[in-house]
Design a protein around this motif. Structure first.
Motif, PDB file in Angstrom:
ATOM      1  N   PHE A   1      57.902  65.341  60.924  1.00 39.29           N
ATOM      2  CA  PHE A   1      56.679  65.359  61.728  1.00 39.29           C
ATOM      3  C   PHE A   1      55.872  64.067  61.556  1.00 39.29           C
ATOM      4  N   ILE A   2      55.719  63.619  60.327  1.00 37.59           N
ATOM      5  CA  ILE A   2      54.867  62.452  60.071  1.00 37.59           C
ATOM      6  C   ILE A   2      55.542  61.151  60.462  1.00 37.59           C
ATOM      7  N   TYR A   3      56.874  61.093  60.398  1.00 33.65           N
ATOM      8  CA  TYR A   3      57.600  59.865  60.731  1.00 33.65           C
ATOM      9  C   TYR A   3      57.335  59.429  62.179  1.00 33.65           C
ATOM     10  N   PRO A   4      57.545  60.298  63.171  1.00 38.16           N
ATOM     11  CA  PRO A   4      57.231  59.872  64.551  1.00 38.16           C
ATOM     12  C   PRO A   4      55.748  59.600  64.775  1.00 38.16           C
ATOM     13  N   LEU A   5      54.879  60.277  64.026  1.00 37.93           N
ATOM     14  CA  LEU A   5      53.441  60.018  64.156  1.00 37.93           C
ATOM     15  C   LEU A   5      53.105  58.597  63.709  1.00 37.93           C
ATOM     16  N   LEU A   6      53.729  58.131  62.634  1.00 34.71           N
ATOM     17  CA  LEU A   6      53.511  56.765  62.172  1.00 34.71           C
ATOM     18  C   LEU A   6      54.016  55.756  63.196  1.00 34.71           C
ATOM     19  N   VAL A   7      55.125  56.075  63.846  1.00 36.85           N
ATOM     20  CA  VAL A   7      55.657  55.199  64.898  1.00 36.85           C
ATOM     21  C   VAL A   7      54.639  55.060  66.029  1.00 36.85           C
ATOM     22  N   VAL A   8      54.081  56.186  66.456  1.00 39.60           N
ATOM     23  CA  VAL A   8      53.094  56.169  67.544  1.00 39.60           C
ATOM     24  C   VAL A   8      51.844  55.397  67.123  1.00 39.60           C
TER      25      VAL A   8
ATOM     26  N   SER B   1      63.113  52.088  64.578  1.00 41.91           N
ATOM     27  CA  SER B   1      61.945  52.873  64.184  1.00 41.91           C
ATOM     28  C   SER B   1      61.379  52.429  62.842  1.00 41.91           C
ATOM     29  N   VAL B   2      62.217  51.825  62.006  1.00 40.35           N
ATOM     30  CA  VAL B   2      61.797  51.493  60.630  1.00 40.35           C
ATOM     31  C   VAL B   2      60.643  50.486  60.601  1.00 40.35           C
ATOM     32  N   PRO B   3      60.702  49.351  61.334  1.00 41.49           N
ATOM     33  CA  PRO B   3      59.552  48.435  61.312  1.00 41.49           C
ATOM     34  C   PRO B   3      58.264  49.100  61.772  1.00 41.49           C
ATOM     35  N   LEU B   4      58.358  49.989  62.747  1.00 41.86           N
ATOM     36  CA  LEU B   4      57.164  50.666  63.247  1.00 41.86           C
ATOM     37  C   LEU B   4      56.579  51.600  62.194  1.00 41.86           C
ATOM     38  N   VAL B   5      57.427  52.278  61.455  1.00 45.59           N
ATOM     39  CA  VAL B   5      56.932  53.178  60.406  1.00 45.59           C
ATOM     40  C   VAL B   5      56.215  52.395  59.316  1.00 45.59           C
ATOM     41  N   PHE B   6      56.802  51.281  58.882  1.00 48.51           N
ATOM     42  CA  PHE B   6      56.148  50.470  57.857  1.00 48.51           C
ATOM     43  C   PHE B   6      54.824  49.900  58.374  1.00 48.51           C
ATOM     44  N   ALA B   7      54.786  49.519  59.639  1.00 50.64           N
ATOM     45  CA  ALA B   7      53.534  49.040  60.221  1.00 50.64           C
ATOM     46  C   ALA B   7      52.504  50.164  60.279  1.00 50.64           C
ATOM     47  N   GLY B   8      52.954  51.391  60.546  1.00 55.95           N
ATOM     48  CA  GLY B   8      52.045  52.537  60.546  1.00 55.95           C
ATOM     49  C   GLY B   8      51.469  52.814  59.170  1.00 55.95           C
ATOM     50  N   VAL B   9      52.300  52.712  58.144  1.00 57.84           N
ATOM     51  CA  VAL B   9      51.813  52.900  56.769  1.00 57.84           C
ATOM     52  C   VAL B   9      50.815  51.804  56.412  1.00 57.84           C
ATOM     53  N   ALA B  10      51.116  50.564  56.794  1.00 62.16           N
ATOM     54  CA  ALA B  10      50.193  49.457  56.535  1.00 62.16           C
ATOM     55  C   ALA B  10      48.850  49.697  57.235  1.00 62.16           C
ATOM     56  N   LEU B  11      48.887  50.247  58.446  1.00 58.39           N
ATOM     57  CA  LEU B  11      47.657  50.559  59.167  1.00 58.39           C
ATOM     58  C   LEU B  11      46.801  51.548  58.390  1.00 58.39           C
ATOM     59  N   MET B  12      47.419  52.588  57.854  1.00 61.29           N
ATOM     60  CA  MET B  12      46.672  53.581  57.092  1.00 61.29           C
ATOM     61  C   MET B  12      46.022  52.942  55.868  1.00 61.29           C
TER      62      MET B  12
ATOM     63  N   LEU C   1      60.661  47.543  70.548  1.00 60.94           N
ATOM     64  CA  LEU C   1      61.273  48.474  69.601  1.00 60.94           C
ATOM     65  C   LEU C   1      61.196  49.900  70.127  1.00 60.94           C
ATOM     66  N   MET C   2      60.050  50.257  70.721  1.00 64.47           N
ATOM     67  CA  MET C   2      59.908  51.595  71.278  1.00 64.47           C
ATOM     68  C   MET C   2      60.890  51.819  72.426  1.00 64.47           C
ATOM     69  N   ALA C   3      61.080  50.805  73.259  1.00 59.34           N
ATOM     70  CA  ALA C   3      61.999  50.940  74.394  1.00 59.34           C
ATOM     71  C   ALA C   3      63.423  51.195  73.920  1.00 59.34           C
ATOM     72  N   VAL C   4      63.843  50.485  72.877  1.00 58.46           N
ATOM     73  CA  VAL C   4      65.199  50.698  72.342  1.00 58.46           C
ATOM     74  C   VAL C   4      65.311  52.104  71.762  1.00 58.46           C
ATOM     75  N   MET C   5      64.264  52.568  71.082  1.00 59.36           N
ATOM     76  CA  MET C   5      64.288  53.917  70.515  1.00 59.36           C
ATOM     77  C   MET C   5      64.437  54.980  71.593  1.00 59.36           C
ATOM     78  N   LEU C   6      63.696  54.822  72.684  1.00 61.39           N
ATOM     79  CA  LEU C   6      63.672  55.852  73.717  1.00 61.39           C
ATOM     80  C   LEU C   6      64.880  55.771  74.652  1.00 61.39           C
ATOM     81  N   LEU C   7      65.279  54.548  74.987  1.00 65.15           N
ATOM     82  CA  LEU C   7      66.340  54.370  75.974  1.00 65.15           C
ATOM     83  C   LEU C   7      67.719  54.165  75.350  1.00 65.15           C
ATOM     84  N   GLY C   8      67.749  53.825  74.066  1.00 67.66           N
ATOM     85  CA  GLY C   8      69.019  53.519  73.421  1.00 67.66           C
ATOM     86  C   GLY C   8      70.090  54.593  73.563  1.00 67.66           C
TER      87      GLY C   8
END
Length: 298
Positions: A263-270, A225-236, A203-210
């Motif tokens: 600002f927070i959206y890309p942080l959740l992705v990371v 990016s959406v699945p990664l953001v939801f996974a980031g929220v679940a992590l918190m 997913l990250m590769a598609v975001m960066l290279l797409g």
């Protein structure tokens, strides 16, 4: 909200009243989708079909008058609810939301290309001011390439917003299901969401290279990016539940999501990507008795 869920599941007439009534009100389409997903996940497709058909009638009516969100979100939420009922896996649901978002993008670009093109034209006029200094240093080819990507990226962003709303509707329906039939099940289920490393990196590769691979991939980049953001929220949520973070972190998370999303959206992705590699929550804890959120044995 639990009282509303109890009313929905009380009988066929009550369920039809809520899903149809909410679908008829423009700003309550999300409630109709959440209620329909609750019925499908609890009763199954065959039992829920008679109620879902009634909900589709006002949704199709809004489509006829140029408002696609009601039908798109309702159909999308039901499709993801079916995936969750069959697979009982939020990872599969998040992954399935990407092609669903792509379908949203295709529909938007096909049926609503004129309004989107008008928005792109206005953005192109503002581009020299938005990228002051940088834009002027770009060559004519680079400027043309930037302009060519604006249409697919904007379409992808609009589709990603619908994708997020669809997932939120499903989360609400799942929360209702757990509240009625298995209290605590939804919380443990959501806190455990973690994407496999291969999937997260893809997913990250598609975001960066797409954006550099052409218009279709540029359209797909926001959707990944959406699945990664939801996974980031679940992590918190998971870290707070384990006591590794204070509850004020969740308050801060949602406040900053509203006020400083850029600002927070890309942080959740990371965070989601790093967690997929190192698993900050550690090994899953033993079953505390909550079980699946559907209240049934798997």
């Amino acid at each position: 909200m639990r009282a509303l869920a109890d009313f929905i599941m009380r009988g066929r007439a009550q369920a039809i009243f809520v899903v149809v009534g909410a679908a008829m009100v423009p700003m309550l389409f999300w409630l109709s989708a959440a209620a329909a997903s609750l019925i499908l996940m609890r009763r199954g497709l065959n039992d829920a079909l008679g109620i879902i058909v009634w909900a589709l009638l006002p949704a199709i009516g809004w489509w006829w008058f140029g408002e696609p969100r009601t039908l798109l979100v309702l159909a999308g939420t039901l499709s993801l609810a079916l995936v969750l009922r069959v697979r009982v896996s939020w990872t599969r649901v998040l992954l399935a939301s990407v092609p669903l978002g792509l379908m949203y993008a295709v529909v938007l670009s096909t049926l609503f290309s004129a309004p989107i093109e008008a928005m792109v034209a206005e953005l192109q006029k503002l581009m020299p001011q938005m990228l002051e200094g940088i834009y002027q240093q770009m060559s004519a080819e680079e400027q043309a390439s930037l302009h060519s990507l604006m249409m697919p990226v904007l379409t992808g962003l609009m589709a990603a917003l619908l994708q997020i709303v669809t997932l939120l509707c499903l989360l609400l329906g799942r929360y209702w299901q757990a509240a009625l039939y298995n209290p605590g099940g939804f919380a443990s289920e959501f806190r455990a969401v973690r994407l496999p490393p291969v999937l997260a990196l893809a997913l990250m590769a598609v975001m960066l290279l797409g954006p550099s691979l052409g218009a279709p991939m540029a359209m797909l980049a926001p959707l990944c990016s959406v699945p990664l953001v939801f996974a980031g929220v679940a992590l918190m949520h998971g870290l707070v539940a384990k006591g590794r973070l204070g509850r004020f972190w969740l308050v801060g998370l949602y406040v900053t999501l509203v006020l400083f999303m850029q600002f927070i959206y890309p942080l959740l992705v990371v965070l989601a990507i790093v967690d997929s590699l190192f698993d900050f929550r550690g090994r899953p804890s033993r079953n505390n008795g909550a079980g699946p959120a559907n209240g049934e044995k798997s």
